[in-house]
Design a protein around this motif. Structure first.
Motif, PDB file in Angstrom:
ATOM      1  N   SER A   8      70.946  40.503  79.250  1.00  0.00           N
ATOM      2  CA  SER A   8      72.019  40.895  78.315  1.00  0.00           C
ATOM      3  C   SER A   8      73.509  41.311  79.252  1.00  0.00           C
ATOM      4  O   SER A   8      74.323  40.795  79.061  1.00  0.00           O
ATOM      5  CB  SER A   8      71.778  41.724  77.115  1.00  0.00           C
ATOM      6  N   THR A   9      73.107  42.129  79.935  1.00  0.00           N
ATOM      7  CA  THR A   9      73.934  43.027  80.851  1.00  0.00           C
ATOM      8  C   THR A   9      74.719  41.929  81.954  1.00  0.00           C
ATOM      9  O   THR A   9      75.920  41.774  82.114  1.00  0.00           O
ATOM     10  CB  THR A   9      73.528  44.213  81.625  1.00  0.00           C
ATOM     11  N   LYS A  10      73.756  41.256  82.264  1.00  0.00           N
ATOM     12  CA  LYS A  10      74.251  39.891  83.125  1.00  0.00           C
ATOM     13  C   LYS A  10      74.964  38.885  82.526  1.00  0.00           C
ATOM     14  O   LYS A  10      76.036  38.652  83.230  1.00  0.00           O
ATOM     15  CB  LYS A  10      72.887  39.473  83.899  1.00  0.00           C
ATOM     16  N   ILE A  11      74.632  38.471  81.162  1.00  0.00           N
ATOM     17  CA  ILE A  11      75.674  37.644  80.777  1.00  0.00           C
ATOM     18  C   ILE A  11      76.813  38.093  80.212  1.00  0.00           C
ATOM     19  O   ILE A  11      77.994  37.513  80.548  1.00  0.00           O
ATOM     20  CB  ILE A  11      74.575  37.078  79.483  1.00  0.00           C
ATOM     21  N   SER A  30      82.522  35.882  71.550  1.00  0.00           N
ATOM     22  CA  SER A  30      81.648  35.523  72.607  1.00  0.00           C
ATOM     23  C   SER A  30      80.483  36.966  72.688  1.00  0.00           C
ATOM     24  O   SER A  30      79.436  36.747  72.827  1.00  0.00           O
ATOM     25  CB  SER A  30      82.002  35.407  73.840  1.00  0.00           C
ATOM     26  N   LEU A  31      81.158  38.076  72.855  1.00  0.00           N
ATOM     27  CA  LEU A  31      80.407  39.255  73.223  1.00  0.00           C
ATOM     28  C   LEU A  31      79.366  39.662  71.873  1.00  0.00           C
ATOM     29  O   LEU A  31      78.309  40.114  72.311  1.00  0.00           O
ATOM     30  CB  LEU A  31      81.457  40.308  73.326  1.00  0.00           C
ATOM     31  N   SER A  32      79.761  39.168  70.775  1.00  0.00           N
ATOM     32  CA  SER A  32      78.701  39.449  69.454  1.00  0.00           C
ATOM     33  C   SER A  32      77.683  38.626  69.686  1.00  0.00           C
ATOM     34  O   SER A  32      76.595  39.096  68.807  1.00  0.00           O
ATOM     35  CB  SER A  32      79.578  39.336  68.248  1.00  0.00           C
ATOM     36  N   ILE A  33      77.440  37.772  70.438  1.00  0.00           N
ATOM     37  CA  ILE A  33      76.070  36.895  70.423  1.00  0.00           C
ATOM     38  C   ILE A  33      75.336  37.174  71.786  1.00  0.00           C
ATOM     39  O   ILE A  33      74.396  36.170  71.826  1.00  0.00           O
ATOM     40  CB  ILE A  33      76.456  35.286  70.156  1.00  0.00           C
ATOM     41  N   ILE A  34      75.703  37.749  72.542  1.00  0.00           N
ATOM     42  CA  ILE A  34      75.114  37.929  73.930  1.00  0.00           C
ATOM     43  C   ILE A  34      73.687  38.385  73.575  1.00  0.00           C
ATOM     44  O   ILE A  34      72.845  37.827  74.268  1.00  0.00           O
ATOM     45  CB  ILE A  34      75.716  38.853  74.924  1.00  0.00           C
ATOM     46  N   PRO A  69      81.910  30.652  76.206  1.00  0.00           N
ATOM     47  CA  PRO A  69      81.905  31.328  77.234  1.00  0.00           C
ATOM     48  C   PRO A  69      80.569  31.995  77.328  1.00  0.00           C
ATOM     49  O   PRO A  69      79.818  32.071  78.463  1.00  0.00           O
ATOM     50  CB  PRO A  69      83.100  32.313  77.273  1.00  0.00           C
ATOM     51  N   ALA A  70      80.063  32.579  76.244  1.00  0.00           N
ATOM     52  CA  ALA A  70      78.649  33.254  76.136  1.00  0.00           C
ATOM     53  C   ALA A  70      77.441  32.214  76.480  1.00  0.00           C
ATOM     54  O   ALA A  70      76.840  32.708  77.371  1.00  0.00           O
ATOM     55  CB  ALA A  70      78.528  33.959  74.788  1.00  0.00           C
ATOM     56  N   LEU A  71      77.536  31.109  75.978  1.00  0.00           N
ATOM     57  CA  LEU A  71      76.646  30.137  76.153  1.00  0.00           C
ATOM     58  C   LEU A  71      76.718  29.777  77.702  1.00  0.00           C
ATOM     59  O   LEU A  71      75.663  29.676  78.242  1.00  0.00           O
ATOM     60  CB  LEU A  71      76.788  28.791  75.273  1.00  0.00           C
ATOM     61  N   TYR A  72      77.861  29.532  78.229  1.00  0.00           N
ATOM     62  CA  TYR A  72      77.961  29.115  79.363  1.00  0.00           C
ATOM     63  C   TYR A  72      77.497  30.165  80.425  1.00  0.00           C
ATOM     64  O   TYR A  72      76.670  29.868  81.303  1.00  0.00           O
ATOM     65  CB  TYR A  72      79.361  28.807  79.961  1.00  0.00           C
ATOM     66  N   ALA A  73      77.721  31.457  80.348  1.00  0.00           N
ATOM     67  CA  ALA A  73      77.209  32.525  81.189  1.00  0.00           C
ATOM     68  C   ALA A  73      75.750  32.643  80.951  1.00  0.00           C
ATOM     69  O   ALA A  73      75.209  32.815  82.234  1.00  0.00           O
ATOM     70  CB  ALA A  73      77.932  33.729  80.691  1.00  0.00           C
ATOM     71  N   ALA A 201      63.910  31.843  53.996  1.00  0.00           N
ATOM     72  CA  ALA A 201      63.362  33.364  54.348  1.00  0.00           C
ATOM     73  C   ALA A 201      64.470  33.738  55.316  1.00  0.00           C
ATOM     74  O   ALA A 201      64.778  33.314  56.333  1.00  0.00           O
ATOM     75  CB  ALA A 201      61.951  32.957  55.087  1.00  0.00           C
ATOM     76  N   VAL A 202      64.824  35.282  54.837  1.00  0.00           N
ATOM     77  CA  VAL A 202      65.774  35.794  55.721  1.00  0.00           C
ATOM     78  C   VAL A 202      65.333  37.316  55.909  1.00  0.00           C
ATOM     79  O   VAL A 202      64.868  37.954  55.367  1.00  0.00           O
ATOM     80  CB  VAL A 202      67.160  36.026  54.368  1.00  0.00           C
ATOM     81  N   LYS A 203      66.166  37.402  57.159  1.00  0.00           N
ATOM     82  CA  LYS A 203      65.810  38.839  57.566  1.00  0.00           C
ATOM     83  C   LYS A 203      67.365  39.165  58.182  1.00  0.00           C
ATOM     84  O   LYS A 203      68.044  38.652  58.991  1.00  0.00           O
ATOM     85  CB  LYS A 203      64.954  39.076  58.630  1.00  0.00           C
ATOM     86  N   ARG A 204      67.786  40.592  57.816  1.00  0.00           N
ATOM     87  CA  ARG A 204      68.706  41.164  58.450  1.00  0.00           C
ATOM     88  C   ARG A 204      68.734  42.298  59.222  1.00  0.00           C
ATOM     89  O   ARG A 204      67.828  42.952  59.106  1.00  0.00           O
ATOM     90  CB  ARG A 204      69.814  41.841  57.209  1.00  0.00           C
ATOM     91  N   ILE A 205      69.212  42.161  60.731  1.00  0.00           N
ATOM     92  CA  ILE A 205      68.874  42.836  61.673  1.00  0.00           C
ATOM     93  C   ILE A 205      70.214  43.383  62.350  1.00  0.00           C
ATOM     94  O   ILE A 205      71.138  42.878  62.288  1.00  0.00           O
ATOM     95  CB  ILE A 205      67.680  42.370  62.882  1.00  0.00           C
ATOM     96  N   SER A 206      69.832  44.454  63.216  1.00  0.00           N
ATOM     97  CA  SER A 206      71.126  44.650  64.391  1.00  0.00           C
ATOM     98  C   SER A 206      71.160  43.867  65.464  1.00  0.00           C
ATOM     99  O   SER A 206      70.180  43.179  66.101  1.00  0.00           O
ATOM    100  CB  SER A 206      70.858  46.126  64.869  1.00  0.00           C
ATOM    101  N   GLY A 207      72.345  43.374  65.410  1.00  0.00           N
ATOM    102  CA  GLY A 207      72.709  42.235  66.285  1.00  0.00           C
ATOM    103  C   GLY A 207      72.713  42.581  67.914  1.00  0.00           C
ATOM    104  O   GLY A 207      73.126  41.857  68.796  1.00  0.00           O
ATOM    105  N   ASN A 208      72.605  43.932  68.231  1.00  0.00           N
ATOM    106  CA  ASN A 208      72.658  44.562  69.645  1.00  0.00           C
ATOM    107  C   ASN A 208      71.410  44.944  69.996  1.00  0.00           C
ATOM    108  O   ASN A 208      71.394  45.530  70.989  1.00  0.00           O
ATOM    109  CB  ASN A 208      73.980  45.470  69.527  1.00  0.00           C
TER     110      ASN A 208
END
Length: 278
Positions: A8-11, A30-34, A69-73, A201-208
Motif C-alpha cells: 500500500s505504501t509503495k502504491i 485515488s488515495l481512498s482505494i489504495i 492513477p491508483a490502478l496504474y500505480a 451479502a453485505v459487509k461494512r469495513i474500514s477501508g484503510n
C-alpha cells in the motif's frame, strides 16, 4: 509493517510521484482505494503480470475510472509495465490515459470512465463466467458519488437476481464527490441497508485496514447463493492528513501549499519504505 501494508505504501508513493510529475490529477479518490487494490493485487486475485490476458485470471474493473492513477500505480508496482511509464500519465500518445483503457494499458481488463457503466460491465462479465461455469472471479470498485447514477442500481438488481456469487462489488464510501459531501448532493442514507435490501451479502469495513479487507473478501468466498458487496468506510485523500482535511480534494492542481504538502508526503513515504528495507 506487513507485506500488504508495505505494498500500500509503495502504491501511495507512486500515485503521489505520478501526479506530482503531471502537476494535477484525481488524488482524493485515488488515495481512498489504495488499500483495497493492495489486497486484491497483492493477495487474493489470481493474476499473471507477465501474461495480462491469461484466461484463468480474475478480472478487475475500476468503475470509478477517474481513480485510474491508483490502478496504474498498482499495476506498475506489480510488474505489468515499468514504473517509468507512470510519468507519461495523460501525455499525448501515452499508454496510461486519464481513465483506464483496455486497449492501451497492460493489465487493464475493461475500459471505464463514464460513471455507472463500469459496474454494468462487471456484472455482465460475471454473468458470462457463471453461464460458462468458469472459476474466474470478478472484482469492481464503485464510488459512493457514482451511486447517484441509476444504472448502478440496475446492475445491482441484475447481479442480485442472478445470484452472481463470483462477483464482489466494493463501494468506496469516502463520503465526498466532485461537488461536495454526498449527503448534501444526493444522500445515500444507509448504504449497507440499501444493498442488503437488493438481496446482497453485505459487509461494512474500514477501508484503510488491509487485514479487514482481506478477511471480508475471504468471508465473501463462502457465499454461494448471493452477489456480494463490501462497503469500504474510507476518507477521500486517505493516508495523507493534509489532503484528507482539504475540502476540495477531488481533482487538485498542485501549487503553493498543496504542492509543498505533496512533496512532504512523498518524502515521508520514501522514508517509511527505507525503514522497512523496501
Amino acid at each position: 509493517m506487513s507485506d500488504l501494508k508495505k505494498l500500500s505504501t509503495k502504491i501511495r508513493l507512486e500515485v503521489c510521484k505520478m501526479l506530482k510529475h503531471r502537476g494535477f490529477g484525481h488524488l482524493g479518490g485515488s488515495l481512498s482505494i489504495i488499500e483495497t487494490l493492495s489486497v486484491l493485487y497483492g493477495d487474493v486475485m489470481k493474476i499473471n503480470p507477465q501474461n495480462p490476458n491469461w484466461e484463468e485470471r480474475d478480472w478487475f474493473i475500476l468503475s470509478k475510472g477517474h481513480a485510474g492513477p491508483a490502478l496504474y500505480a498498482t499495476l506498475a508496482v506489480k510488474g505489468y509495465f515499468p514504473l517509468e511509464m507512470l510519468n507519461t500519465l495523460n501525455n499525448n500518445d501515452t499508454r496510461i490515459p486519464s481513465h483506464p483503457d483496455r486497449l492501451k494499458t497492460p493489465g487493464v481488463d475493461v475500459t471505464t470512465g463514464s460513471l455507472g457503466q463500469g459496474i454494468s460491465l462487471a456484472v455482465g462479465i460475471a454473468k458470462s463466467f457463471q453461464i460458462s461455469q468458469k472459476p474466474n472471479r470478478v472484482y469492481t470498485i464503485v464510488g459512493d458519488g457514482e451511486c447517484n447514477e441509476g444504472q448502478v442500481w440496475e446492475a445491482f438488481q441484475f447481479a442480485a437476481h442472478h445470484k452472481l456469487s463470483n462477483l464482489i462489488i466494493f463501494i468506496d464510501e469516502n463520503h465526498k464527490q466532485l461537488d461536495g459531501p454526498t449527503k448534501d448532493i444526493i444522500n445515500s442514507f444507509d448504504m449497507k441497508e440499501k444493498v442488503e435490501a437488493f438481496g446482497f451479502a453485505v459487509k461494512r469495513i474500514s477501508g484503510n485496514d488491509e487485514l479487514a479487507i482481506k478477511n471480508a473478501v475471504l468471508e465473501m468466498f463462502e457465499v454461494k447463493d448471493k452477489a456480494c458487496c463490501i462497503i469500504l468506510d474510507t476518507i477521500k485523500g486517505q493516508g495523507i492528513k493534509y489532503y484528507e482535511m482539504l475540502s476540495d480534494n477531488h481533482h487538485i492542481r498542485f501549487s503553493g501549499e498543496s504542492e509543498f504538502q505533496l512533496d512532504l508526503a512523498i518524502e515521508k513515504l520514501k522514508e517509511e519504505l527505507e525503514r522497512e528495507g523496501r
